[in-house]
Design a protein around this motif. Structure first.
Motif, short mmCIF file in Angstrom:
data_model
loop_
_atom_site.label_atom_id
_atom_site.label_comp_id
_atom_site.label_asym_id
_atom_site.label_seq_id
_atom_site.Cartn_x
_atom_site.Cartn_y
_atom_site.Cartn_z
N TRP A 140 9.62 28.59 -8.88
CA TRP A 140 10.55 27.64 -8.26
C TRP A 140 10.21 27.56 -6.78
O TRP A 140 10.10 28.58 -6.12
N SER A 174 11.26 21.65 -6.12
CA SER A 174 11.70 21.94 -7.49
C SER A 174 13.10 21.42 -7.78
O SER A 174 13.39 21.01 -8.91
N MET A 210 13.82 18.86 -10.73
CA MET A 210 14.83 19.14 -11.75
C MET A 210 15.71 17.92 -12.00
O MET A 210 16.00 17.58 -13.15
N ARG A 248 17.47 18.50 -17.34
CA ARG A 248 17.38 19.41 -16.19
C ARG A 248 17.43 20.87 -16.60
O ARG A 248 16.79 21.72 -15.97
N TYR A 260 14.17 21.96 -18.03
CA TYR A 260 13.22 22.03 -16.93
C TYR A 260 13.31 23.40 -16.23
O TYR A 260 12.29 24.03 -15.93
N ILE A 261 14.53 23.84 -15.98
CA ILE A 261 14.73 25.13 -15.29
C ILE A 261 14.22 26.28 -16.16
O ILE A 261 13.41 27.10 -15.72
N GLY A 283 18.19 25.55 -9.29
CA GLY A 283 18.32 25.54 -10.74
C GLY A 283 19.27 26.61 -11.24
O GLY A 283 19.96 26.42 -12.25
#
Length: 321
Positions: free
Chosen positions: A124, A136, A140, A146, A149-150, A168
């Motif tokens: 990240w 990042s 996200m 989202r 994605y994290i 995130g």
């Protein structure tokens, strides 16, 4: 006895150009207002310019990453109600929609506490400007999902070993709150935190999907930031459980020589705080019975000294120890 008060020192700092883009500063000590200042200048709602604004006690202002600290308080409230998992619980157990990620043994060890302390160990990087998809947090928000994605970021550290600043993590905590309470995080905040504090007006910016930006989207007045700080000073003020405030403000991972991170709150030897891009600040000093709130417009600049000058050279320098 100090010969110059915080208002005197602030006037001098403004005249000397040492607090550029200062929008507001409010400080309360021993329950008494010792500083209240409102300025003017260009302001933004996230990346949208609002033009030249004359700030007043009623002007809402982006608090950016102070939003994260508010999410930390909300998590403690929901935990006391039994609506979110305990910090020690496995994180991916509560995201069953991603069974493939839960099967990865490197991710299976992630806990809620790793999100609370930003020690997830996932790749990240928020060093790029918050206007760029290379950041990042912005990536996200642009992702189709989202939360996937994290959680699918590459594992680069042993979870719990090192803090890596991560919006995130805040998004995951807010999602757990929404899952557990059945309410949007902004609605939960209104009912369980803001209204009990007398905060009647706020905004919470959302992504294109309508989901509140848990890492940075909250807009409050400086006085309302101060109310949140006073709640922290009062050990939760009967709104956030005192046991959670104690846990949240316990130094858990070192950031630098003078500060640690707790549960989404910064912690020093004599203070606790929430920090936001541009110079947004809540500063709580229990031994001094002091709370300070600052808003400023130094968004995305490499150096953002205004809040620190207000705290150190104006407020702290202008009070008796």
């Amino acid at each position: 006895m100090n010969s110059q008060t915080p208002p005197d020192l602030l006037v001098r700092a403004i005249e000397q150009g040492r607090v550029p883009d200062l929008h507001a500063a409010v400080a309360v000590r021993h329950g008494r207002v010792i500083l209240e200042h409102y300025g003017e200048g260009e302001d933004f709602r996230m990346n949208e310019s609002l033009g030249h604004v004359r700030f007043t006690p009623d002007t809402l202002h982006d608090v950016r990453s102070v939003t994260k600290s508010v999410v930390g308080l909300l998590y403690g409230i929901a935990l006391a109600d039994g609506q979110v998992p305990q910090p020690h619980e496995p994180l991916l157990r509560h995201f069953p929609e991603y069974p493939d990620l839960a099967e990865d043994p490197r991710r299976a060890v992630l806990t809620v506490e790793h999100a609370l302390t930003m020690t997830l160990g996932l790749e990240w990087d928020e060093s790029a400007p918050y206007t760029s998809a290379a950041n990042s947090e912005i990536a996200m928000e642009l992702a189709p999902d989202r939360f996937r994605y994290i959680l699918e970021r590459p594992v680069v550290d042993e979870p719990g070993s090192r803090r890596s600043y991560c919006g995130g993590a805040s998004a995951l905590l807010a999602r757990l709150i929404e899952k557990g309470t059945g309410r949007a995080v902004e609605d939960y905040a209104r009912a369980r935190l803001f209204e009990p504090l007398g905060i009647t007006r706020f905004e919470w910016s959302t992504g294109e999907d309508g989901v509140a930006l848990a890492a940075s989207g909250l807009r409050l007045t400086p006085r309302d930031l101060l109310a949140i700080g006073r709640l922290v000073l009062d050990g939760g003020g009967g709104v956030v459980p005192s046991s959670w405030m104690e846990a949240a403000l316990r130094p858990r991972v070192r950031i630098d020589e003078g500060s640690h991170y707790g549960y989404h709150w910064y912690v020093g030897d004599t203070w606790a705080g929430g920090f936001g891009n541009g110079g947004q600040r809540i500063y709580v000093a229990p031994a001094l019975d002091l709370v300070v709130a600052v808003t400023a417009g130094q968004y995305n600049l490499p150096d953002q000294p205004t809040a620190s000058v207000v705290l150190e050279e104006v407020v702290l320098a202008g009070i008796e120890p």
